[in-house]
Design a protein around this motif. Structure first.
Motif, PDB file in Angstrom:
ATOM      1  N   GLN A  72     -14.845  -6.285  50.595  1.00  0.00           N
ATOM      2  CA  GLN A  72     -14.781  -5.628  49.292  1.00  0.00           C
ATOM      3  C   GLN A  72     -13.343  -5.339  48.869  1.00  0.00           C
ATOM      4  O   GLN A  72     -12.996  -5.506  47.699  1.00  0.00           O
ATOM      5  CB  GLN A  72     -15.616  -4.344  49.296  1.00  0.00           C
ATOM      6  CG  GLN A  72     -17.105  -4.590  49.323  1.00  0.00           C
ATOM      7  CD  GLN A  72     -17.589  -5.345  48.096  1.00  0.00           C
ATOM      8  OE1 GLN A  72     -17.243  -5.009  46.961  1.00  0.00           O
ATOM      9  NE2 GLN A  72     -18.382  -6.374  48.317  1.00  0.00           N
ATOM     10  N   MET A  73     -12.497  -4.926  49.825  1.00  0.00           N
ATOM     11  CA  MET A  73     -11.081  -4.693  49.492  1.00  0.00           C
ATOM     12  C   MET A  73     -10.412  -5.992  49.055  1.00  0.00           C
ATOM     13  O   MET A  73      -9.652  -6.011  48.097  1.00  0.00           O
ATOM     14  CB  MET A  73     -10.340  -4.093  50.692  1.00  0.00           C
ATOM     15  CG  MET A  73     -10.647  -2.645  50.932  1.00  0.00           C
ATOM     16  SD  MET A  73      -9.603  -1.852  52.182  1.00  0.00           S
ATOM     17  CE  MET A  73      -9.790  -2.933  53.592  1.00  0.00           C
ATOM     18  N   ARG A  74     -10.701  -7.084  49.762  1.00  0.00           N
ATOM     19  CA  ARG A  74     -10.113  -8.382  49.397  1.00  0.00           C
ATOM     20  C   ARG A  74     -10.602  -8.842  48.028  1.00  0.00           C
ATOM     21  O   ARG A  74      -9.830  -9.367  47.233  1.00  0.00           O
ATOM     22  CB  ARG A  74     -10.437  -9.424  50.459  1.00  0.00           C
ATOM     23  CG  ARG A  74      -9.703  -9.178  51.755  1.00  0.00           C
ATOM     24  CD  ARG A  74     -10.092 -10.186  52.809  1.00  0.00           C
ATOM     25  NE  ARG A  74      -9.414  -9.929  54.070  1.00  0.00           N
ATOM     26  CZ  ARG A  74      -9.665 -10.570  55.194  1.00  0.00           C
ATOM     27  NH1 ARG A  74     -10.571 -11.540  55.219  1.00  0.00           N
ATOM     28  NH2 ARG A  74      -9.010 -10.273  56.293  1.00  0.00           N
ATOM     29  N   LEU A  75     -11.890  -8.647  47.743  1.00  0.00           N
ATOM     30  CA  LEU A  75     -12.448  -9.020  46.454  1.00  0.00           C
ATOM     31  C   LEU A  75     -11.798  -8.209  45.338  1.00  0.00           C
ATOM     32  O   LEU A  75     -11.416  -8.742  44.311  1.00  0.00           O
ATOM     33  CB  LEU A  75     -13.962  -8.815  46.450  1.00  0.00           C
ATOM     34  CG  LEU A  75     -14.678  -9.132  45.139  1.00  0.00           C
ATOM     35  CD1 LEU A  75     -14.499 -10.597  44.763  1.00  0.00           C
ATOM     36  CD2 LEU A  75     -16.150  -8.780  45.244  1.00  0.00           C
ATOM     37  N   ALA A  76     -11.644  -6.907  45.559  1.00  0.00           N
ATOM     38  CA  ALA A  76     -11.016  -6.046  44.554  1.00  0.00           C
ATOM     39  C   ALA A  76      -9.581  -6.478  44.293  1.00  0.00           C
ATOM     40  O   ALA A  76      -9.124  -6.484  43.146  1.00  0.00           O
ATOM     41  CB  ALA A  76     -11.060  -4.587  45.001  1.00  0.00           C
ATOM     42  N   ALA A  77      -8.862  -6.868  45.333  1.00  0.00           N
ATOM     43  CA  ALA A  77      -7.479  -7.321  45.169  1.00  0.00           C
ATOM     44  C   ALA A  77      -7.429  -8.617  44.362  1.00  0.00           C
ATOM     45  O   ALA A  77      -6.563  -8.784  43.504  1.00  0.00           O
ATOM     46  CB  ALA A  77      -6.816  -7.511  46.531  1.00  0.00           C
ATOM     47  N   ARG A  78      -8.374  -9.525  44.620  1.00  0.00           N
ATOM     48  CA  ARG A  78      -8.407 -10.794  43.862  1.00  0.00           C
ATOM     49  C   ARG A  78      -8.727 -10.540  42.400  1.00  0.00           C
ATOM     50  O   ARG A  78      -8.134 -11.153  41.508  1.00  0.00           O
ATOM     51  CB  ARG A  78      -9.418 -11.761  44.469  1.00  0.00           C
ATOM     52  CG  ARG A  78      -8.939 -12.409  45.743  1.00  0.00           C
ATOM     53  CD  ARG A  78      -9.790 -13.609  46.131  1.00  0.00           C
ATOM     54  NE  ARG A  78     -11.207 -13.328  46.233  1.00  0.00           N
ATOM     55  CZ  ARG A  78     -11.846 -13.006  47.351  1.00  0.00           C
ATOM     56  NH1 ARG A  78     -11.192 -12.921  48.488  1.00  0.00           N
ATOM     57  NH2 ARG A  78     -13.144 -12.785  47.331  1.00  0.00           N
ATOM     58  N   VAL A  79      -9.664  -9.632  42.129  1.00  0.00           N
ATOM     59  CA  VAL A  79     -10.024  -9.306  40.748  1.00  0.00           C
ATOM     60  C   VAL A  79      -8.817  -8.708  40.035  1.00  0.00           C
ATOM     61  O   VAL A  79      -8.505  -9.077  38.902  1.00  0.00           O
ATOM     62  CB  VAL A  79     -11.236  -8.347  40.694  1.00  0.00           C
ATOM     63  CG1 VAL A  79     -11.427  -7.769  39.302  1.00  0.00           C
ATOM     64  CG2 VAL A  79     -12.486  -9.070  41.169  1.00  0.00           C
ATOM     65  N   GLN A  80      -8.117  -7.794  40.711  1.00  0.00           N
ATOM     66  CA  GLN A  80      -6.942  -7.171  40.103  1.00  0.00           C
ATOM     67  C   GLN A  80      -5.869  -8.219  39.819  1.00  0.00           C
ATOM     68  O   GLN A  80      -5.274  -8.219  38.747  1.00  0.00           O
ATOM     69  CB  GLN A  80      -6.384  -6.086  41.012  1.00  0.00           C
ATOM     70  CG  GLN A  80      -5.206  -5.354  40.398  1.00  0.00           C
ATOM     71  CD  GLN A  80      -4.690  -4.235  41.286  1.00  0.00           C
ATOM     72  OE1 GLN A  80      -5.212  -3.991  42.377  1.00  0.00           O
ATOM     73  NE2 GLN A  80      -3.675  -3.556  40.836  1.00  0.00           N
ATOM     74  N   ASP A  81      -5.625  -9.123  40.765  1.00  0.00           N
ATOM     75  CA  ASP A  81      -4.642 -10.190  40.547  1.00  0.00           C
ATOM     76  C   ASP A  81      -5.036 -11.052  39.352  1.00  0.00           C
ATOM     77  O   ASP A  81      -4.198 -11.403  38.523  1.00  0.00           O
ATOM     78  CB  ASP A  81      -4.505 -11.085  41.792  1.00  0.00           C
ATOM     79  CG  ASP A  81      -3.795 -10.392  42.934  1.00  0.00           C
ATOM     80  OD1 ASP A  81      -3.166  -9.329  42.708  1.00  0.00           O
ATOM     81  OD2 ASP A  81      -3.875 -10.918  44.063  1.00  0.00           O
TER      82      ASP A  81
END
Length: 90
Positions: A72-81
């Motif tokens: 979930q943290m990795r997904l959130a980082a990708r969405v933010q990017d």
């Protein structure tokens, strides 16, 4: 193993195969959705597995898939990017 216990939030995989570094035994497990597993007993040799330094849990160290909180943290980082890249073009 694909049942309701493996279902999770969108984009999160809850099935991981843990491989024991001592005996090579593998086992498919359903990971906890909202917590990290810091201990695991190998069903092959009985070894007590702990996360490697820098990893939050045994799934992140010995599993084929990192734990759901890390996913979930990795997904959130990708969405933010992605959002930041989209805002640059506006």
């Amino acid at each position: 193993m694909h049942d309701s216990t493996a279902a999770s939030t969108i984009g999160t995989i809850r099935i991981s195969v843990i491989t024991c570094p001592h005996c090579g035994h593998t086992r498919e497990e359903v990971m906890p959705e909202f917590s990290c597993a810091i201990g695991y007993a190998c069903s092959g040799c009985g070894a007590s597995l702990r996360p490697a330094e820098g990893d939050c849990c045994v799934y992140c160290t010995y599993g084929t898939v990192p734990c759901p909180p890390v996913q979930q943290m990795r997904l959130a980082a990708r969405v933010q990017d992605h959002e930041e890249i989209g805002n640059r073009g506006a």
